[in-house]
Design a protein around this motif. Sequence first.
Motif, mmCIF file in Angstrom:
data_model
loop_
_atom_site.group_PDB
_atom_site.id
_atom_site.type_symbol
_atom_site.label_atom_id
_atom_site.label_comp_id
_atom_site.label_asym_id
_atom_site.label_seq_id
_atom_site.Cartn_x
_atom_site.Cartn_y
_atom_site.Cartn_z
ATOM 1 N N ASN A 157 64.075 65.182 36.445
ATOM 2 C CA ASN A 157 62.853 66.072 36.923
ATOM 3 C C ASN A 157 62.405 67.396 36.284
ATOM 4 O O ASN A 157 63.124 67.972 35.517
ATOM 5 N N ILE A 158 61.303 67.680 36.831
ATOM 6 C CA ILE A 158 60.925 68.993 36.178
ATOM 7 C C ILE A 158 61.205 70.008 37.326
ATOM 8 O O ILE A 158 60.712 69.623 38.503
ATOM 9 N N ASP A 159 61.876 71.129 37.261
ATOM 10 C CA ASP A 159 62.303 71.793 38.267
ATOM 11 C C ASP A 159 61.542 72.992 38.416
ATOM 12 O O ASP A 159 61.514 74.157 37.179
ATOM 13 N N TYR A 160 60.840 73.346 39.384
ATOM 14 C CA TYR A 160 59.667 74.496 39.614
ATOM 15 C C TYR A 160 60.735 75.541 40.280
ATOM 16 O O TYR A 160 61.065 75.348 41.492
ATOM 17 N N VAL A 161 61.348 76.527 39.798
ATOM 18 C CA VAL A 161 62.324 77.488 40.603
ATOM 19 C C VAL A 161 61.501 78.953 40.416
ATOM 20 O O VAL A 161 60.899 79.446 39.952
ATOM 21 N N TYR A 162 61.673 78.937 42.236
ATOM 22 C CA TYR A 162 61.206 80.431 42.570
ATOM 23 C C TYR A 162 62.243 81.350 42.890
ATOM 24 O O TYR A 162 63.189 80.662 43.765
ATOM 25 N N GLU A 163 62.603 82.414 42.317
ATOM 26 C CA GLU A 163 63.446 83.335 42.769
ATOM 27 C C GLU A 163 62.655 84.274 44.031
ATOM 28 O O GLU A 163 61.638 84.888 43.816
ATOM 29 N N THR A 164 63.617 83.927 45.063
ATOM 30 C CA THR A 164 63.019 84.958 46.214
ATOM 31 C C THR A 164 64.193 85.604 46.965
ATOM 32 O O THR A 164 65.198 85.579 46.496
ATOM 33 N N GLN A 165 63.990 86.604 47.823
ATOM 34 C CA GLN A 165 64.998 87.466 48.309
ATOM 35 C C GLN A 165 65.964 86.623 49.094
ATOM 36 O O GLN A 165 67.094 86.670 49.158
ATOM 37 N N GLN A 166 65.130 85.811 49.928
ATOM 38 C CA GLN A 166 65.914 84.891 50.713
ATOM 39 C C GLN A 166 65.157 83.673 50.995
ATOM 40 O O GLN A 166 64.034 83.560 50.472
ATOM 41 N N ILE A 167 65.846 82.474 51.401
ATOM 42 C CA ILE A 167 65.320 81.178 51.540
ATOM 43 C C ILE A 167 64.264 81.259 52.412
ATOM 44 O O ILE A 167 64.687 81.634 53.850
ATOM 45 N N VAL A 168 63.169 80.771 52.469
ATOM 46 C CA VAL A 168 62.040 80.898 53.435
ATOM 47 C C VAL A 168 62.329 80.206 54.613
ATOM 48 O O VAL A 168 63.122 79.191 54.600
ATOM 49 N N ARG A 169 61.961 80.811 55.974
ATOM 50 C CA ARG A 169 62.257 80.128 57.097
ATOM 51 C C ARG A 169 61.102 79.354 57.690
ATOM 52 O O ARG A 169 60.144 79.658 57.357
ATOM 53 N N GLY A 172 58.839 55.085 29.389
ATOM 54 C CA GLY A 172 57.534 56.214 29.821
ATOM 55 C C GLY A 172 56.710 55.565 30.732
ATOM 56 O O GLY A 172 56.217 54.469 30.312
ATOM 57 N N VAL A 173 56.119 55.974 31.886
ATOM 58 C CA VAL A 173 55.259 55.515 32.646
ATOM 59 C C VAL A 173 53.744 56.508 32.725
ATOM 60 O O VAL A 173 54.068 57.355 32.508
ATOM 61 N N ASP A 174 52.768 55.858 32.663
ATOM 62 C CA ASP A 174 51.709 56.818 32.724
ATOM 63 C C ASP A 174 51.372 57.185 34.125
ATOM 64 O O ASP A 174 50.562 56.714 35.052
ATOM 65 N N ALA A 175 52.324 57.984 34.636
ATOM 66 C CA ALA A 175 52.245 58.520 35.966
ATOM 67 C C ALA A 175 52.845 60.125 36.053
ATOM 68 O O ALA A 175 53.634 60.380 34.969
ATOM 69 N N THR A 176 52.672 60.839 36.984
ATOM 70 C CA THR A 176 53.614 62.037 37.272
ATOM 71 C C THR A 176 54.935 61.936 37.391
ATOM 72 O O THR A 176 55.461 61.321 37.934
ATOM 73 N N ASN A 177 55.719 62.841 36.502
ATOM 74 C CA ASN A 177 57.002 62.644 36.630
ATOM 75 C C ASN A 177 57.544 63.422 37.880
ATOM 76 O O ASN A 177 57.094 63.987 38.576
ATOM 77 N N GLY A 178 59.010 62.874 38.247
ATOM 78 C CA GLY A 178 59.590 63.539 39.353
ATOM 79 C C GLY A 178 59.718 64.957 39.264
ATOM 80 O O GLY A 178 59.873 65.547 38.171
ATOM 81 N N PHE A 208 60.568 65.697 44.643
ATOM 82 C CA PHE A 208 59.278 64.568 44.810
ATOM 83 C C PHE A 208 59.610 63.523 43.895
ATOM 84 O O PHE A 208 59.889 63.857 42.697
ATOM 85 N N GLY A 209 60.012 62.232 44.265
ATOM 86 C CA GLY A 209 60.593 61.162 43.383
ATOM 87 C C GLY A 209 59.675 61.037 41.997
ATOM 88 O O GLY A 209 60.364 60.695 41.219
ATOM 89 N N GLY A 210 58.294 60.921 42.209
ATOM 90 C CA GLY A 210 57.388 60.582 41.091
ATOM 91 C C GLY A 210 57.848 59.341 40.337
ATOM 92 O O GLY A 210 58.078 58.207 41.009
ATOM 93 N N THR A 211 58.043 59.324 38.965
ATOM 94 C CA THR A 211 58.380 58.053 38.397
ATOM 95 C C THR A 211 59.650 57.560 38.705
ATOM 96 O O THR A 211 60.088 56.351 38.229
ATOM 97 N N ASN A 212 60.791 58.503 38.901
ATOM 98 C CA ASN A 212 61.937 58.236 39.389
ATOM 99 C C ASN A 212 62.023 57.076 40.393
ATOM 100 O O ASN A 212 62.774 56.172 40.467
#
Length: 299
Positions: A9-21, A83-89, A106-110
């Motif tokens: 996977n590609i991890d998009y990591v957001y640092e927040t004060q708390q986890i959003v409710r 490699g698959v011609d699609a968006t990675n997980g 999001f599963g994507g190619t996985n």
Amino acid sequence: MIYNFGSINIDYVYETQQIVRPGQTISANTRKIFPGGKGLNQSIAMARAGADVTHLGYYGKQDAVFLVELLKEAGVQTYFLEGVDATNGHAFIQVDASGENAIVVFGGTNRMVDEAYVKKVADKIQEGDWVIFQNEMSCTAEMMKEVHRRGGKIVLNPSPFDEDIQTFPLEKVSLFFVNSIEGKALTGEESPETICKAFGEMYPQSAVVLTLGEKGALYCDGIQTIQQPAYKAKVVVDTTGAGDTFTGYFVAGIALGLSEEQALKRAAIAAALSVEKMGAASSIPLLKAVEDREKITSK
Ligand code: RIB
């Protein structure tokens, strides 16, 4: 040989004060991109622990060639990755001020892995090989059956846990890695001891490692039960990937000839080190760092 039929996977990591409710909108302090995926994290942990590991699965040619390069740099064999011609997980990860996380994957190619690929790579498996699985790939049950038919040993980390898990051939698993929620979902039991006992009755052919967060881990295989306390991290920055680090280090330890007790200890130290840095794969320590911390903690 150890194989990992595993997510990348590609991890998009957001640092927040708390986890959003639910219903809330909050601002993130930072957004960073990291390599991740339970499969990739475990393969990198095994390689950093000194084991020889081959990763199996798909990646997105459009956006994830860098993840294959990263696996190679870490010493993971990647010949059978396609490699698959699609968006990675990818994963959307919030990390709060205490280092806790919440993850959407999001599963994507996985999730595009198909039976033809399974047939092709299963042919490489030989008797006695270990194959590690999580629950972020398509065709997991099919691959498990092929591995078992060829005399391979199945290691399953049923995470993220969902209803698909019950369709997997769980009676063919040699080693489970479960947390207490997954352990309860599979056995209906509450306490670590009763979960382990129920595993022994339901899957007598298998061993189980029950991970218990700051309480450490419990290992049971019908012959022995080992309690492994958790090691304290110097600072908790990000807990993402700590479980994958533990799994990878434990499996590598056993493959390298350590006893279960030694492998558990090494895995617990590696997991503690991994939470001291941001990111999943990027925070997995090298064996030398684990050994150095072990020397300090045993003084
Ligand atoms: O276990 C942590 C991992 O879960 C992250 O790297 C993310 O990609 C998800 O697969």
